[in-house]
Design a protein around this motif. Structure first.
Motif, short mmCIF file in Angstrom:
data_model
loop_
_atom_site.label_atom_id
_atom_site.label_comp_id
_atom_site.label_asym_id
_atom_site.label_seq_id
_atom_site.Cartn_x
_atom_site.Cartn_y
_atom_site.Cartn_z
N GLU A 12 -34.13 -97.96 -75.08
CA GLU A 12 -33.56 -97.75 -73.75
C GLU A 12 -34.58 -98.02 -72.64
OE1 GLU A 12 -30.30 -96.24 -72.40
OE2 GLU A 12 -29.89 -97.56 -74.08
N ASP A 13 -35.88 -98.01 -72.99
CA ASP A 13 -36.89 -98.30 -71.97
C ASP A 13 -37.09 -99.78 -71.75
OD1 ASP A 13 -37.92 -98.66 -74.47
OD2 ASP A 13 -39.74 -97.48 -74.16
N GLY A 14 -36.36 -100.62 -72.48
CA GLY A 14 -36.31 -102.04 -72.21
C GLY A 14 -37.59 -102.80 -72.53
N PHE A 15 -37.80 -103.89 -71.79
CA PHE A 15 -38.90 -104.82 -72.05
C PHE A 15 -40.26 -104.14 -71.93
CE2 PHE A 15 -41.73 -108.39 -70.83
CZ PHE A 15 -41.48 -109.25 -71.89
N LEU A 175 -31.24 -92.02 -75.59
CA LEU A 175 -32.57 -91.58 -76.02
C LEU A 175 -33.64 -92.60 -75.65
CD1 LEU A 175 -31.87 -89.97 -79.48
CD2 LEU A 175 -33.33 -88.97 -77.72
N GLY A 176 -34.73 -92.12 -75.07
CA GLY A 176 -35.86 -92.97 -74.73
C GLY A 176 -35.76 -93.67 -73.40
N GLY A 177 -34.65 -93.48 -72.69
CA GLY A 177 -34.48 -94.14 -71.40
C GLY A 177 -34.48 -93.17 -70.24
N ALA A 178 -34.34 -93.73 -69.03
CA ALA A 178 -34.35 -92.89 -67.84
C ALA A 178 -33.15 -91.96 -67.78
CB ALA A 178 -34.39 -93.77 -66.59
N GLY A 179 -32.05 -92.35 -68.43
CA GLY A 179 -30.83 -91.55 -68.41
C GLY A 179 -30.69 -90.60 -69.58
N GLU A 180 -31.79 -90.32 -70.28
CA GLU A 180 -31.71 -89.45 -71.45
C GLU A 180 -31.20 -88.06 -71.07
OE1 GLU A 180 -34.74 -87.31 -74.60
OE2 GLU A 180 -35.03 -89.46 -74.21
N ARG A 181 -30.27 -87.53 -71.89
CA ARG A 181 -29.71 -86.19 -71.65
C ARG A 181 -29.41 -85.54 -72.99
NH1 ARG A 181 -24.13 -83.89 -69.26
NH2 ARG A 181 -23.21 -85.59 -70.47
N ARG A 182 -29.56 -84.22 -73.04
CA ARG A 182 -29.27 -83.44 -74.25
C ARG A 182 -28.21 -82.41 -73.94
NH1 ARG A 182 -33.75 -80.16 -77.95
NH2 ARG A 182 -32.27 -78.80 -79.07
N ILE A 183 -27.20 -82.32 -74.85
CA ILE A 183 -26.12 -81.34 -74.71
C ILE A 183 -26.11 -80.49 -75.98
CG2 ILE A 183 -23.65 -81.00 -74.31
CD1 ILE A 183 -23.56 -83.95 -73.35
N VAL A 195 -18.68 -88.08 -74.11
CA VAL A 195 -20.03 -88.18 -73.56
C VAL A 195 -20.35 -89.67 -73.46
CG1 VAL A 195 -20.71 -85.97 -74.57
CG2 VAL A 195 -21.11 -88.08 -75.86
N ALA A 196 -21.59 -90.02 -73.16
CA ALA A 196 -21.98 -91.42 -73.09
C ALA A 196 -21.78 -92.08 -74.45
CB ALA A 196 -23.43 -91.54 -72.66
N ASP A 197 -21.34 -93.34 -74.46
CA ASP A 197 -21.06 -94.03 -75.71
C ASP A 197 -22.30 -94.14 -76.60
OD1 ASP A 197 -18.36 -94.43 -75.37
OD2 ASP A 197 -18.60 -96.36 -74.37
N LEU A 198 -23.47 -94.29 -75.99
CA LEU A 198 -24.69 -94.43 -76.77
C LEU A 198 -25.28 -93.03 -77.00
CD1 LEU A 198 -26.45 -96.73 -77.95
CD2 LEU A 198 -27.93 -96.46 -75.97
N ASN A 199 -24.99 -92.45 -78.17
CA ASN A 199 -25.43 -91.09 -78.44
C ASN A 199 -25.68 -90.86 -79.91
OD1 ASN A 199 -23.06 -89.34 -79.74
ND2 ASN A 199 -22.12 -90.75 -78.26
#
Length: 401
Positions: A12-15, A175-183, A195-199
């Motif tokens: 998720e942090d990209g290049f 996970l690993g990106g700026a939008g990381e969230r835990r529920i 929730v977000a599709d990528l989980n």
């Protein structure tokens, strides 16, 4: 030959999160194939032509470009439920370079402080959710790759239905990106329909007091199966499976499957074990479908038909169990012909006629005959006595190599 194909795991942090080798591979590539989300993570300095995977998914755009400097993008570790494993089966090792990033389960385990070697990792991406049932037991920790944003709620519902409502869930988005969230929450109180599709879903399994105890060892309680009376009973089932001796990756034919108990318990011994249940009765076919999902082996294949006709064209098995129909013309012969060399054939008989068929078969092909008597203590007035179940004759024979 130097690799022409590089599979780059990207997070998720990209290049910016890629290592030097992965960056250089992307800069050199004439074409880059991936999902839209992955391609969008690349900066403008990457000049290679960007191409989406075809729909329906196919490896053909990659395989047709053999020799061209090509990059494929994958999420995280390409060899963990990823495209890297599919490509490795098609492309020689010296033509392929795989550069993994941390997988989503590695990141989730790090956030939770769970030792990854002690965790069961699963995927429900385009896979039946019912497969989770085979892994549920108090104290077990699961990390599950979700299919989409609705998966956590569906998993919570499955846990409640299976008696694991007190289980603790943690859902990690991006996970690993700026939008990381835990529920976090309990399966029985889960309130998040989407929730977000990528989980990724982490499950710390806790059974309620009424949850059945379902061991992976042979001999589940008879109450674990829905049946119409045609069921290989617990003690006989355990003895039968001990003789069938399932090994990882092997295929079983469960002929005259009834409620499917033998094939189901065969598959529960190891995730790679496979089984085909052959059953002609419509009502019992429905019971098999229910039981295979409830007990976590939705991959059990159901063949609707009567042996021996229904056996033709099936993949040759490593073991065969015949629970009914041994007196039917051609059943034993067809099973024996189709069984792989070194394979095991086990057949049970209750009637005198079926017992005689097994005895005649043993005289021609060898094997062992065993008589099984099971009795249970039951009330008799103010006292107890032994109630004898019908004796079972069991034939166990190994096909010569």
């Amino acid at each position: 030959m130097s690799p022409w194909l590089t599979v780059v795991g990207i997070g998720e942090d990209g290049f910016k999160g890629l290592g030097r080798n992965a960056r250089h591979a992307l800069l050199r590539a004439t074409r880059i194939i991936g999902a839209q989300r992955q391609l969008d993570l690349l900066p403008v300095c990457i000049r290679g032509a960007r191409e989406l995977w075809p729909s329906p998914f196919s490896l053909e755009p990659v395989l047709a470009s053999r020799g061209e400097p090509l990059c494929v993008l994958a999420s995280g570790d390409p060899m963990f439920y990823g495209v890297g494993a599919s490509l490795a089966r098609q492309v020689a090792a010296d033509e392929l370079l795989i550069l993994p990033a941390p997988s989503s389960v590695s990141l989730a385990a790090a956030r939770l402080g769970w030792p990854l070697q002690d965790v069961v990792t699963l995927s429900v991406v385009a896979r039946p959710l019912a497969a989770l049932n085979a892994h549920l037991a108090s104290g077990v920790r699961l990390l599950v790759l979700s299919n989409d944003g609705r998966s956590p709620a569906l998993i919570a519902s499955l846990l409640v239905e299976s008696g694991f409502g007190p289980s603790r869930l943690s859902v990690f988005e991006h996970l690993g990106g700026a939008g990381e969230r835990r529920i976090d929450g309990l399966a029985g109180d889960w309130q998040h329909a989407s929730v977000a599709d990528l989980n990724v879903v982490a499950i710390d399994c806790v059974a309620n007091i009424h949850a059945p105890r379902l061991s992976r060892l042979a001999g589940l309680p008879d109450s674990a199966f829905k049946h119409d009376g045609q069921l290989t009973k617990r003690d006989v089932r355990a003895m039968t499976l001990a003789r069938l001796a399932p090994m990882p990756g092997e295929l079983l034919w469960d002929v005259g499957a009834g409620s499917g108990s033998i094939g189901i318990e065969w598959m529960r011994t190891h995730p790679s074990c496979r089984a085909v249940a052959i059953e002609a009765d419509d009502g019992r076919q429905g019971l098999i479908e229910h039981n295979r999902d409830a007990l976590g082996v939705p991959g059990l294949q159901l063949v609707r038909g009567k042996a021996p006709e229904a056996l033709h064209g099936l993949e040759a098995p490593d073991a065969i169990f015949i629970g009914g129909g041994v007196t039917r013309d051609g059943v034993l012969d067809t099973c024996w012909q189709q069984l792989r060399p070194g394979g095991r054939l086990v057949a049970n008989a209750v009637t005198l006629q079926s017992e005689m068929a097994l005895m005649n078969w043993r005289d021609k092909h060898g094997g062992e005959l065993t008589r099984i008597h099971v009795a249970q203590a039951q009330p008799l007035g103010a006292f107890d006595t032994w109630r004898q179940a019908l004796p079972i004759t069991l034939l166990d024979v190994v096909k010569p190599l």
